[in-house]
Design an enzyme around this catalytic site. Structure first.
Site, PDB file in Angstrom:
ATOM      1  CB  ILE A  12      -0.984  -0.027   1.193  1.00 17.13           C
ATOM      2  CG1 ILE A  12      -1.911  -1.243   1.047  1.00 17.13           C
ATOM      3  CG2 ILE A  12      -1.788   1.268   1.275  1.00 17.13           C
ATOM      4  CD1 ILE A  12      -2.758  -1.547   2.258  1.00 17.13           C
ATOM      5  CG  LEU A  33      14.098  -2.449   2.359  1.00 14.96           C
ATOM      6  CD1 LEU A  33      15.320  -2.640   1.452  1.00 14.96           C
ATOM      7  CD2 LEU A  33      12.878  -2.139   1.501  1.00 14.96           C
ATOM      8  N   GLY A  36       8.943  -4.977   2.953  1.00 11.02           N
ATOM      9  CA  GLY A  36       8.933  -4.169   1.731  1.00 11.02           C
ATOM     10  C   GLY A  36       9.986  -4.636   0.740  1.00 11.02           C
ATOM     11  CB  ALA A  73       2.188  -1.627  10.888  1.00  6.16           C
ATOM     12  CE1 TYR A 139      -2.304  -4.833  11.637  1.00  3.94           C
ATOM     13  CE2 TYR A 139      -4.479  -5.707  11.159  1.00  3.94           C
ATOM     14  CZ  TYR A 139      -3.438  -4.855  10.860  1.00  3.94           C
ATOM     15  OH  TYR A 139      -3.534  -4.018   9.777  1.00  3.94           O
ATOM     16  CG  ASN A 168     -10.584  -7.449   3.185  1.00  2.00           C
ATOM     17  OD1 ASN A 168     -11.303  -6.981   4.072  1.00  2.00           O
ATOM     18  ND2 ASN A 168     -10.013  -8.622   3.300  1.00  2.00           N
ATOM     19  NE  ARG A 217     -12.810 -10.557   6.068  1.00  2.78           N
ATOM     20  CZ  ARG A 217     -13.581 -11.359   6.803  1.00  2.78           C
ATOM     21  NH1 ARG A 217     -14.893 -11.377   6.605  1.00  2.78           N
ATOM     22  NH2 ARG A 217     -13.073 -12.119   7.733  1.00  2.78           N
ATOM     23  NE  ARG A 279      -7.588 -16.162   8.071  1.00  5.63           N
ATOM     24  CZ  ARG A 279      -7.216 -15.307   7.130  1.00  5.63           C
ATOM     25  NH1 ARG A 279      -6.145 -15.553   6.388  1.00  5.63           N
ATOM     26  NH2 ARG A 279      -7.906 -14.210   6.897  1.00  5.63           N
TER      27      ARG A 279
HETATM   28  N1  UFG Z   1      -9.346 -16.742   2.875  1.00  5.13           N
HETATM   29  C1  UFG Z   1      -9.497 -18.056   2.470  1.00  5.13           C
HETATM   30  N2  UFG Z   1      -8.417 -18.707   1.969  1.00  5.13           N
HETATM   31  C2  UFG Z   1      -7.181 -18.128   1.863  1.00  5.13           C
HETATM   32  C3  UFG Z   1      -7.044 -16.781   2.268  1.00  5.13           C
HETATM   33  C4  UFG Z   1      -8.143 -16.122   2.783  1.00  5.13           C
HETATM   34  O1  UFG Z   1     -10.588 -18.641   2.552  1.00  5.13           O
HETATM   35  O2  UFG Z   1      -6.230 -18.784   1.417  1.00  5.13           O
HETATM   36  C5  UFG Z   1     -10.514 -16.028   3.384  1.00  5.13           C
HETATM   37  C6  UFG Z   1     -10.349 -15.572   4.814  1.00  5.13           C
HETATM   38  O3  UFG Z   1     -10.728 -16.582   5.721  1.00  5.13           O
HETATM   39  C7  UFG Z   1     -11.249 -14.348   4.841  1.00  5.13           C
HETATM   40  C8  UFG Z   1     -11.174 -13.788   3.416  1.00  5.13           C
HETATM   41  O4  UFG Z   1     -10.672 -14.864   2.628  1.00  5.13           O
HETATM   42  O5  UFG Z   1     -12.564 -14.746   5.081  1.00  5.13           O
HETATM   43  C9  UFG Z   1     -10.239 -12.622   3.302  1.00  5.13           C
HETATM   44  O6  UFG Z   1      -9.003 -12.970   3.931  1.00  5.13           O
HETATM   45  P1  UFG Z   1      -7.698 -12.060   3.823  1.00  5.13           P
HETATM   46  O7  UFG Z   1      -6.627 -12.758   4.587  1.00  5.13           O
HETATM   47  O8  UFG Z   1      -7.431 -11.710   2.404  1.00  5.13           O
HETATM   48  O9  UFG Z   1      -8.130 -10.722   4.541  1.00  5.13           O
HETATM   49  P2  UFG Z   1      -8.733 -10.500   6.008  1.00  5.13           P
HETATM   50  O10 UFG Z   1     -10.161 -10.076   5.807  1.00  5.13           O
HETATM   51  O11 UFG Z   1      -8.491 -11.620   6.911  1.00  5.13           O
HETATM   52  O12 UFG Z   1      -7.783  -9.358   6.545  1.00  5.13           O
HETATM   53  C10 UFG Z   1      -7.888  -8.035   6.179  1.00  5.13           C
HETATM   54  C11 UFG Z   1      -6.511  -7.388   6.270  1.00  5.13           C
HETATM   55  C12 UFG Z   1      -6.042  -7.418   7.694  1.00  5.13           C
HETATM   56  C13 UFG Z   1      -7.065  -6.818   8.583  1.00  5.13           C
HETATM   57  C14 UFG Z   1      -8.400  -7.489   8.395  1.00  5.13           C
HETATM   58  C15 UFG Z   1      -9.462  -6.792   9.180  1.00  5.13           C
HETATM   59  O13 UFG Z   1      -5.613  -8.058   5.445  1.00  5.13           O
HETATM   60  O14 UFG Z   1      -4.839  -6.684   7.787  1.00  5.13           O
HETATM   61  O15 UFG Z   1      -8.777  -7.423   7.045  1.00  5.13           O
HETATM   62  O16 UFG Z   1     -10.206  -7.733   9.822  1.00  5.13           O
HETATM   63  F1  UFG Z   1      -6.715  -6.974   9.875  1.00  5.13           F
END
Ligand code: UFG
Length: 319
Positions: A12, A33, A36, A73, A139, A168, A217, A279
């Protein structure tokens, strides 16, 4: 403006630098880095390879800055539960070192990269900024702690800040794309499967109380996210008192299954699926109400269609 961008070599952050430079600002990327990439630093930006806890480097970099965008972060929910100390140190202690250096050098405007994780398991959707914050992991807790510190710093020291609570982030621009190691985010994982780099995608739970059973999401294109930082900086420079804003596209969001369907259609490739267990810590639905930032800062998403977001991420990956 001369803007210090911490984490400017990240996904980002590199998008934010791109927006700043395109609008005629100067950008100084400050990045250790850890996650990054050196080649993600825009050639027109200055680059400081240092940690925020390196006081000498930080003070040298901050003197002469007009404003700061703070994105550096740790950001993995699961890891934060395993290693909270790592998150408090980087997201709170290092953040405070930055805020204190800003005070010392008279830098008064800060845009902070926050997260929807500050809301925890929200009681209602879409989420508004006035809804309760109750993070369910270190987090989100550390991001909220720093947001709160900023409110007090504003009242006592006049350091004004805007915290952007990202939903997201997804997609890519000509210069910035998601390259995490290991990759955990849904869109890049699904596209890696489409490109044949991984054999299959595991869906983390298909028994949620959502229309198709998978989590929903709110996906926002990284360039729309990046532009909001620029608007926030402009608002601070124009006297905005500061505060927190949700940043998502809203609507009804997209389920994991819908993301996979869109990726299949955009890539024209099959994507093998496996239904796995939930998860830990995943809320069923996270969708933003972003009316506040639209009203106050005039922000509007330009790439709202998930197909366009996924297509932009697929372009640099396709074999
Ligand atoms: N998911 C899967 N399979 C994967 C990866 C993700 O099913 O291999 C699902 C997750 O369970 C979730 C959705 O896809 O339901 C999105 O998952 P991401 O990991 O892409 O994103 P998150 O919603 O978990 O996380 C994002 C940000 C975080 C932040 C969070 C807020 O990446 O930094 O939103 O809750 F904390």
């Amino acid at each position: 403006m001369r803007v210090l961008v911490t984490g400017g070599a990240g996904y980002i952050g590199s998008g934010v630098v791109e927006e700043l430079l395109a609008s005629g600002h100067r950008a100084v990327v400050y990045d250790n880095l850890y996650k990054g990439h050196r080649d993600a630093v825009h050639p027109a930006a200055e680059f400081v390879h240092a940690d925020l806890l390196d006081a000498k480097a930080l003070h040298a970099a901050i003197s002469g800055a007009d404003a700061v965008v703070h994105l550096a972060a740790h950001s993995l929910v699961g890891e934060s539960v395993q290693e909270p100390a790592k998150y408090y140190r980087n997201n709170v202690v290092a953040g405070l070192a930055l805020a204190d250096a800003m005070r010392e050098h008279g830098v008064r405007w800060l845009v902070f990269s926050s997260t929807a994780a500050v809301y925890g398991e929200p009681a209602k959707q879409p989420i508004e900024e006035t809804d309760p914050t109750a993070p369910t992991n270190p987090y989100g807790e550390t991001k909220l702690a720093f947001e709160n510190a900023l409110r007090w710093y504003s009242a006592a020291y006049g350091l004004r800040s805007i915290s952007l609570r990202y939903f997201n982030a997804a997609g890519a621009t000509a210069r910035c794309r998601e390259r995490h190691e290991p990759e955990t985010h849904l869109v890049p994982v699904v596209l890696q499967a489409a490109a044949g780099r991984i054999p299959e995608v595991t869906i983390f739970g298909a028994d949620y109380p959502t229309p198709d059973g998978t989590c929903v999401r709110d996906y926002i294109h990284v360039s729309d996210l990046a532009r909001a930082h620029l608007l926030a900086l402009q608002a601070l420079a124009a006297g905005h008192a500061g505060g927190s804003y949700n940043l998502g596209c809203g609507g009804s969001g997209y389920s994991v299954m819908q993301v996979i369907e869109v990726a299949r259609s955009v890539s024209g490739r099959d994507i093998r699926l496996r239904i796995g267990p939930r998860r830990p810590g995943d809320p069923a639905v996270l969708v933003a109400n972003s009316q506040r930032i639209m009203r106050d800062l005039g922000w509007r998403p330009r790439l709202q269609d998930l197909r366009e977001i996924v297509r932009s991420a697929w372009e640099p990956l396709k074999p």
